[in-house]
Design a protein around this motif. Structure first.
Motif, PDB file in Angstrom:
ATOM      1  N   LEU A  15     121.836   8.343  63.128  1.00  0.00           N
ATOM      2  CA  LEU A  15     123.255   7.993  63.188  1.00  0.00           C
ATOM      3  C   LEU A  15     123.443   6.577  62.668  1.00  0.00           C
ATOM      4  O   LEU A  15     122.690   5.672  63.037  1.00  0.00           O
ATOM      5  CB  LEU A  15     123.752   8.083  64.636  1.00  0.00           C
ATOM      6  N   ARG A  16     124.443   6.402  61.828  1.00  0.00           N
ATOM      7  CA  ARG A  16     124.810   5.065  61.349  1.00  0.00           C
ATOM      8  C   ARG A  16     126.207   4.731  61.870  1.00  0.00           C
ATOM      9  O   ARG A  16     127.157   5.483  61.661  1.00  0.00           O
ATOM     10  CB  ARG A  16     124.769   5.001  59.832  1.00  0.00           C
ATOM     11  N   ASP A  17     126.291   3.602  62.550  1.00  0.00           N
ATOM     12  CA  ASP A  17     127.567   3.113  63.077  1.00  0.00           C
ATOM     13  C   ASP A  17     127.728   1.688  62.568  1.00  0.00           C
ATOM     14  O   ASP A  17     127.175   0.738  63.124  1.00  0.00           O
ATOM     15  CB  ASP A  17     127.560   3.150  64.602  1.00  0.00           C
ATOM     16  N   GLY A  18     128.474   1.541  61.465  1.00  0.00           N
ATOM     17  CA  GLY A  18     128.581   0.238  60.830  1.00  0.00           C
ATOM     18  C   GLY A  18     127.232  -0.178  60.265  1.00  0.00           C
ATOM     19  O   GLY A  18     126.636   0.535  59.467  1.00  0.00           O
ATOM     20  N   ASP A  19     126.723  -1.319  60.722  1.00  0.00           N
ATOM     21  CA  ASP A  19     125.416  -1.792  60.239  1.00  0.00           C
ATOM     22  C   ASP A  19     124.289  -1.437  61.213  1.00  0.00           C
ATOM     23  O   ASP A  19     123.160  -1.917  61.067  1.00  0.00           O
ATOM     24  CB  ASP A  19     125.438  -3.303  59.988  1.00  0.00           C
ATOM     25  N   LYS A  20     124.580  -0.571  62.183  1.00  0.00           N
ATOM     26  CA  LYS A  20     123.595  -0.186  63.189  1.00  0.00           C
ATOM     27  C   LYS A  20     123.104   1.229  62.931  1.00  0.00           C
ATOM     28  O   LYS A  20     123.920   2.153  62.752  1.00  0.00           O
ATOM     29  CB  LYS A  20     124.204  -0.267  64.594  1.00  0.00           C
ATOM     30  N   ASN A  21     121.789   1.420  62.900  1.00  0.00           N
ATOM     31  CA  ASN A  21     121.186   2.740  62.778  1.00  0.00           C
ATOM     32  C   ASN A  21     120.594   3.142  64.123  1.00  0.00           C
ATOM     33  O   ASN A  21     119.879   2.350  64.750  1.00  0.00           O
ATOM     34  CB  ASN A  21     120.088   2.747  61.709  1.00  0.00           C
ATOM     35  N   VAL A  22     120.894   4.359  64.549  1.00  0.00           N
ATOM     36  CA  VAL A  22     120.412   4.880  65.827  1.00  0.00           C
ATOM     37  C   VAL A  22     119.599   6.136  65.535  1.00  0.00           C
ATOM     38  O   VAL A  22     120.093   7.055  64.874  1.00  0.00           O
ATOM     39  CB  VAL A  22     121.577   5.208  66.782  1.00  0.00           C
ATOM     40  N   VAL A  23     118.363   6.188  66.031  1.00  0.00           N
ATOM     41  CA  VAL A  23     117.490   7.332  65.775  1.00  0.00           C
ATOM     42  C   VAL A  23     117.099   8.000  67.101  1.00  0.00           C
ATOM     43  O   VAL A  23     117.273   7.415  68.173  1.00  0.00           O
ATOM     44  CB  VAL A  23     116.221   6.918  65.001  1.00  0.00           C
ATOM     45  N   GLU A  24     116.577   9.215  66.986  1.00  0.00           N
ATOM     46  CA  GLU A  24     116.180  10.065  68.102  1.00  0.00           C
ATOM     47  C   GLU A  24     117.433  10.676  68.756  1.00  0.00           C
ATOM     48  O   GLU A  24     118.337   9.968  69.191  1.00  0.00           O
ATOM     49  CB  GLU A  24     115.342   9.324  69.136  1.00  0.00           C
ATOM     50  N   SER A  25     117.420  12.008  68.845  1.00  0.00           N
ATOM     51  CA  SER A  25     118.616  12.725  69.290  1.00  0.00           C
ATOM     52  C   SER A  25     119.043  12.342  70.704  1.00  0.00           C
ATOM     53  O   SER A  25     120.245  12.189  70.976  1.00  0.00           O
ATOM     54  CB  SER A  25     118.395  14.237  69.189  1.00  0.00           C
TER      55      SER A  25
END
Length: 218
Positions: A55-65
């Protein structure tokens, strides 16, 4: 706009998608497939481990469901709370989430990935172990779910997001025996949930990709 790097046929992507659909969170699909090389390049540069979803939220990437689902609750909450406020209830929810990922999803994937290996590299002993673990997991879950509507109690949660694709594909790979009637009934309840039903429908065009052959059901 949130961007989700994912593929609709992926079990872990479906797990995250359920959370978006439960709370009607808008996002942009960044399809990960051979027909979308730009998405693949951007995703692999941001996450060299190259595991879906991201998931990308602006400049933040979030991984793992699991983390994506918890992130959505923190940063983009909706009416359906997928992780309980009560710490003890939240702990039970997280435990069940780990159960489905570790003891249903992983052995299921062991059987699937073995089928796409060259024949000389296949691991029949490992597949037998995976199938045995699935039966043990079905048996344990059958007792737990007997007194519950959903995985962690009476409220739909993160654990059910994990359970949905896990049991969906596991039953294709190693059918849930009739003696596990509570697990079979729970799987049916998950399929009736609109958020997961939507994810299943979106993945239908890709069923021919399933290396063991998708059954003519669900």
């Amino acid at each position: 706009m949130l961007q989700l790097f994912a593929h609709p046929f992926s079990s872990y992507c479906q797990k995250a998608l359920i959370a978006f659909y439960e709370n009607d969170v808008a996002f942009e699909w960044r399809m990960l497939g051979q027909d979308d090389p730009e998405n693949l390049a951007e995703w692999s540069a941001a996450w060299p481990i190259k595991r879906m979803p991201m998931l990308r939220d602006g400049d933040k990437n979030v991984v793992e469901s699991t983390v994506i689902i918890e992130y959505l609750q923190l940063a983009h909450p909706g009416p359906v709370r997928l992780l309980p406020k009560n710490p003890a209830d939240a702990l039970e929810t997280r435990m069940m989430d780990r159960f489905f990922d570790n003891y249903i999803m992983i052995p299921m994937q062991k059987v699937v990935f073995n089928a796409i290996r060259p024949e000389a590299d296949r691991d029949p002993y490992g597949v037998d172990q995976a199938r045995s673990l699935l039966d043990d997991a079905y048996g344990w879950l059958d007792g737990v779910i007997a007194g519950r509507t959903w995985a962690a109690g009476e409220d739909y949660s993160l654990a059910d997001c994990a359970a949905s694709p896990s049991l969906f594909y596991a039953d294709w790979v190693h059918p849930i025996a009739d003696r596990f009637e509570n697990v079979r009934a729970y799987r049916n309840r998950l399929l009736e949930r609109p958020s997961f039903a939507r994810a299943v429908d979106e993945a239908r065009p890709y069923r021919s990709f399933f290396p063991l052959g998708a059954p003519d059901r669900d």
